[in-house]
Design a protein around this motif. Structure first.
Motif, PDB file in Angstrom:
ATOM      1  N   ILE A   1      56.390 136.690  87.360  1.00  0.00           N
ATOM      2  CA  ILE A   1      56.483 135.236  87.491  1.00  0.00           C
ATOM      3  C   ILE A   1      55.257 134.556  86.891  1.00  0.00           C
ATOM      4  CG2 ILE A   1      56.514 133.354  89.182  1.00  0.00           C
ATOM      5  CD1 ILE A   1      58.548 135.017  90.748  1.00  0.00           C
ATOM      6  N   VAL A   2      54.091 135.167  87.003  1.00  0.00           N
ATOM      7  CA  VAL A   2      52.902 134.616  86.345  1.00  0.00           C
ATOM      8  C   VAL A   2      53.163 134.527  84.846  1.00  0.00           C
ATOM      9  CG1 VAL A   2      50.497 135.112  85.699  1.00  0.00           C
ATOM     10  CG2 VAL A   2      51.227 135.313  88.092  1.00  0.00           C
ATOM     11  N   GLU A   3      53.720 135.588  84.273  1.00  0.00           N
ATOM     12  CA  GLU A   3      54.038 135.578  82.838  1.00  0.00           C
ATOM     13  C   GLU A   3      55.086 134.529  82.519  1.00  0.00           C
ATOM     14  OE1 GLU A   3      53.038 140.271  81.892  1.00  0.00           O
ATOM     15  OE2 GLU A   3      55.121 139.678  82.233  1.00  0.00           O
ATOM     16  N   SER A   4      56.104 134.396  83.356  1.00  0.00           N
ATOM     17  CA  SER A   4      57.165 133.426  83.071  1.00  0.00           C
ATOM     18  C   SER A   4      56.660 132.000  83.213  1.00  0.00           C
ATOM     19  CB  SER A   4      58.400 133.670  83.947  1.00  0.00           C
ATOM     20  OG  SER A   4      58.123 133.429  85.297  1.00  0.00           O
ATOM     21  N   ILE A   5      55.777 131.745  84.160  1.00  0.00           N
ATOM     22  CA  ILE A   5      55.201 130.397  84.289  1.00  0.00           C
ATOM     23  C   ILE A   5      54.311 130.090  83.094  1.00  0.00           C
ATOM     24  CG2 ILE A   5      53.602 128.977  85.628  1.00  0.00           C
ATOM     25  CD1 ILE A   5      54.748 130.321  88.160  1.00  0.00           C
ATOM     26  N   ALA A   6      53.543 131.072  82.646  1.00  0.00           N
ATOM     27  CA  ALA A   6      52.717 130.867  81.445  1.00  0.00           C
ATOM     28  C   ALA A   6      53.593 130.511  80.251  1.00  0.00           C
ATOM     29  CB  ALA A   6      51.894 132.116  81.143  1.00  0.00           C
ATOM     30  N   ALA A   7      54.715 131.193  80.105  1.00  0.00           N
ATOM     31  CA  ALA A   7      55.634 130.884  79.006  1.00  0.00           C
ATOM     32  C   ALA A   7      56.233 129.498  79.168  1.00  0.00           C
ATOM     33  CB  ALA A   7      56.746 131.927  78.939  1.00  0.00           C
ATOM     34  N   ALA A   8      56.584 129.131  80.393  1.00  0.00           N
ATOM     35  CA  ALA A   8      57.147 127.798  80.638  1.00  0.00           C
ATOM     36  C   ALA A   8      56.142 126.716  80.245  1.00  0.00           C
ATOM     37  CB  ALA A   8      57.559 127.658  82.098  1.00  0.00           C
ATOM     38  N   VAL A   9      54.876 126.921  80.589  1.00  0.00           N
ATOM     39  CA  VAL A   9      53.838 125.969  80.186  1.00  0.00           C
ATOM     40  C   VAL A   9      53.742 125.934  78.671  1.00  0.00           C
ATOM     41  CG1 VAL A   9      51.349 125.493  80.205  1.00  0.00           C
ATOM     42  CG2 VAL A   9      52.501 126.180  82.324  1.00  0.00           C
ATOM     43  N   TYR A  10      53.717 127.094  78.048  1.00  0.00           N
ATOM     44  CA  TYR A  10      53.602 127.198  76.584  1.00  0.00           C
ATOM     45  C   TYR A  10      54.723 126.439  75.884  1.00  0.00           C
ATOM     46  CZ  TYR A  10      53.129 129.569  72.027  1.00  0.00           C
ATOM     47  OH  TYR A  10      52.980 129.861  70.691  1.00  0.00           O
ATOM     48  N   VAL A  11      55.940 126.596  76.349  1.00  0.00           N
ATOM     49  CA  VAL A  11      57.076 125.875  75.765  1.00  0.00           C
ATOM     50  C   VAL A  11      56.941 124.383  76.051  1.00  0.00           C
ATOM     51  CG1 VAL A  11      59.589 125.574  75.834  1.00  0.00           C
ATOM     52  CG2 VAL A  11      58.603 127.882  75.865  1.00  0.00           C
ATOM     53  N   ASP A  12      56.531 124.036  77.269  1.00  0.00           N
ATOM     54  CA  ASP A  12      56.425 122.633  77.663  1.00  0.00           C
ATOM     55  C   ASP A  12      55.339 121.884  76.895  1.00  0.00           C
ATOM     56  OD1 ASP A  12      57.692 120.761  79.600  1.00  0.00           O
ATOM     57  OD2 ASP A  12      55.642 120.533  80.345  1.00  0.00           O
ATOM     58  N   VAL A  13      54.303 122.583  76.445  1.00  0.00           N
ATOM     59  CA  VAL A  13      53.243 121.945  75.653  1.00  0.00           C
ATOM     60  C   VAL A  13      53.515 122.091  74.157  1.00  0.00           C
ATOM     61  CG1 VAL A  13      51.470 122.153  77.444  1.00  0.00           C
ATOM     62  CG2 VAL A  13      51.685 123.961  75.717  1.00  0.00           C
ATOM     63  N   ASP A  14      54.782 122.281  73.825  1.00  0.00           N
ATOM     64  CA  ASP A  14      55.223 122.385  72.430  1.00  0.00           C
ATOM     65  C   ASP A  14      54.543 123.526  71.687  1.00  0.00           C
ATOM     66  OD1 ASP A  14      57.016 120.228  72.673  1.00  0.00           O
ATOM     67  OD2 ASP A  14      55.385 118.800  72.312  1.00  0.00           O
ATOM     68  N   PHE A  15      54.415 124.660  72.364  1.00  0.00           N
ATOM     69  CA  PHE A  15      53.893 125.889  71.765  1.00  0.00           C
ATOM     70  C   PHE A  15      52.451 125.746  71.273  1.00  0.00           C
ATOM     71  CE2 PHE A  15      58.471 125.652  71.330  1.00  0.00           C
ATOM     72  CZ  PHE A  15      58.873 126.817  71.950  1.00  0.00           C
ATOM     73  N   ASP A  16      51.678 124.947  71.988  1.00  0.00           N
ATOM     74  CA  ASP A  16      50.273 124.722  71.653  1.00  0.00           C
ATOM     75  C   ASP A  16      49.410 125.693  72.458  1.00  0.00           C
ATOM     76  OD1 ASP A  16      47.591 123.786  71.561  1.00  0.00           O
ATOM     77  OD2 ASP A  16      48.294 121.764  71.061  1.00  0.00           O
ATOM     78  N   LEU A  17      48.883 126.696  71.778  1.00  0.00           N
ATOM     79  CA  LEU A  17      48.112 127.749  72.441  1.00  0.00           C
ATOM     80  C   LEU A  17      46.851 127.199  73.100  1.00  0.00           C
ATOM     81  CD1 LEU A  17      48.336 130.781  72.882  1.00  0.00           C
ATOM     82  CD2 LEU A  17      46.975 131.118  70.832  1.00  0.00           C
ATOM     83  N   LYS A  18      46.216 126.213  72.474  1.00  0.00           N
ATOM     84  CA  LYS A  18      45.008 125.630  73.066  1.00  0.00           C
ATOM     85  C   LYS A  18      45.317 124.938  74.383  1.00  0.00           C
ATOM     86  CE  LYS A  18      42.444 124.864  68.802  1.00  0.00           C
ATOM     87  NZ  LYS A  18      41.850 123.863  67.907  1.00  0.00           N
ATOM     88  N   LYS A  19      46.434 124.217  74.440  1.00  0.00           N
ATOM     89  CA  LYS A  19      46.799 123.540  75.679  1.00  0.00           C
ATOM     90  C   LYS A  19      47.155 124.553  76.761  1.00  0.00           C
ATOM     91  CE  LYS A  19      48.351 119.226  73.599  1.00  0.00           C
ATOM     92  NZ  LYS A  19      49.514 118.363  73.300  1.00  0.00           N
ATOM     93  N   LEU A  20      47.827 125.629  76.378  1.00  0.00           N
ATOM     94  CA  LEU A  20      48.144 126.680  77.350  1.00  0.00           C
ATOM     95  C   LEU A  20      46.850 127.258  77.903  1.00  0.00           C
ATOM     96  CD1 LEU A  20      49.942 128.780  78.816  1.00  0.00           C
ATOM     97  CD2 LEU A  20      49.659 130.213  76.789  1.00  0.00           C
ATOM     98  N   TRP A  21      45.885 127.514  77.051  1.00  0.00           N
ATOM     99  CA  TRP A  21      44.632 128.115  77.479  1.00  0.00           C
ATOM    100  C   TRP A  21      43.928 127.223  78.505  1.00  0.00           C
ATOM    101  CZ3 TRP A  21      42.930 132.762  77.604  1.00  0.00           C
ATOM    102  CH2 TRP A  21      41.566 133.031  77.858  1.00  0.00           C
ATOM    103  N   VAL A  22      43.969 125.921  78.297  1.00  0.00           N
ATOM    104  CA  VAL A  22      43.353 124.983  79.249  1.00  0.00           C
ATOM    105  C   VAL A  22      44.015 125.095  80.616  1.00  0.00           C
ATOM    106  CG1 VAL A  22      43.021 122.529  79.779  1.00  0.00           C
ATOM    107  CG2 VAL A  22      42.550 123.388  77.478  1.00  0.00           C
ATOM    108  N   VAL A  23      45.338 125.188  80.633  1.00  0.00           N
ATOM    109  CA  VAL A  23      46.066 125.323  81.895  1.00  0.00           C
ATOM    110  C   VAL A  23      45.809 126.682  82.526  1.00  0.00           C
ATOM    111  CG1 VAL A  23      48.356 125.383  82.974  1.00  0.00           C
ATOM    112  CG2 VAL A  23      47.871 123.696  81.180  1.00  0.00           C
ATOM    113  N   ALA A  24      45.783 127.731  81.732  1.00  0.00           N
ATOM    114  CA  ALA A  24      45.631 129.094  82.236  1.00  0.00           C
ATOM    115  C   ALA A  24      44.248 129.372  82.807  1.00  0.00           C
ATOM    116  CB  ALA A  24      45.947 130.108  81.139  1.00  0.00           C
ATOM    117  N   LEU A  25      43.250 128.618  82.370  1.00  0.00           N
ATOM    118  CA  LEU A  25      41.907 128.850  82.904  1.00  0.00           C
ATOM    119  C   LEU A  25      41.936 128.533  84.350  1.00  0.00           C
ATOM    120  CD1 LEU A  25      39.533 127.432  80.178  1.00  0.00           C
ATOM    121  CD2 LEU A  25      39.947 129.803  80.743  1.00  0.00           C
TER     122      LEU A  25
END
Length: 136
Positions: A112-136
């Motif tokens: 589920i941690v992986e699936s939530i990370a993917a959901a965030v990644y898709v929701d931020v339009d596949f922006d790796l930098k934005k995902l990294w900010v959330v994942a920190l």
């Protein structure tokens, strides 16, 4: 109504508000109901995107380290362990399995941690930098 409360709780925990709540709902949906989309597809991309995010961070942070050794700096299990540590169960709980090294937690939690990370990644339009900010 119960799902909305759960979604809001997860958003509060991760510090991110989804534009598309369906993505988060999918990330939290188990495969036991064949009529709904489950977390499995998001888990697949989440595993890859977390690996890419961490690899990117290591590459940019440890510029002095030999590229062949970067893969040994921070194994994925360490990230999973840090993400699931708030949910670690008691030693005597027989429903848990050893996953990723030293944290005893249900494997579904790491999925589920992986699936939530993917959901965030898709929701931020596949922006790796934005995902990294959330994942920190």
């Amino acid at each position: 109504m119960k799902m909305e409360v759960s979604l809001a709780a997860v958003e509060q925990i991760i510090g991110y508000t989804f534009r598309n709540k369906k993505l988060l709902e999918e990330a939290l949906t188990h495969t036991s109901d064949p009529k709904v989309v489950s977390y499995k597809c998001l888990k697949f991309i989440g595993n890859a995107v977390l690996g890419l995010a961490i690899s990117n961070h290591l590459f940019l942070t440890y510029t002095f380290v030999d590229p062949g050794q970067l893969s040994f700096v921070l194994p994925m299990s360490a990230l999973r362990n840090s993400l699931v540590s708030p949910f670690v169960m008691r030693e005597d709980d027989c429903s848990v399995v050893l996953y990723g090294g030293s944290v005893k937690a249900p494997k579904i939690l790491a999925d589920i941690v992986e699936s939530i990370a993917a959901a965030v990644y898709v929701d931020v339009d596949f922006d790796l930098k934005k995902l990294w900010v959330v994942a920190l």
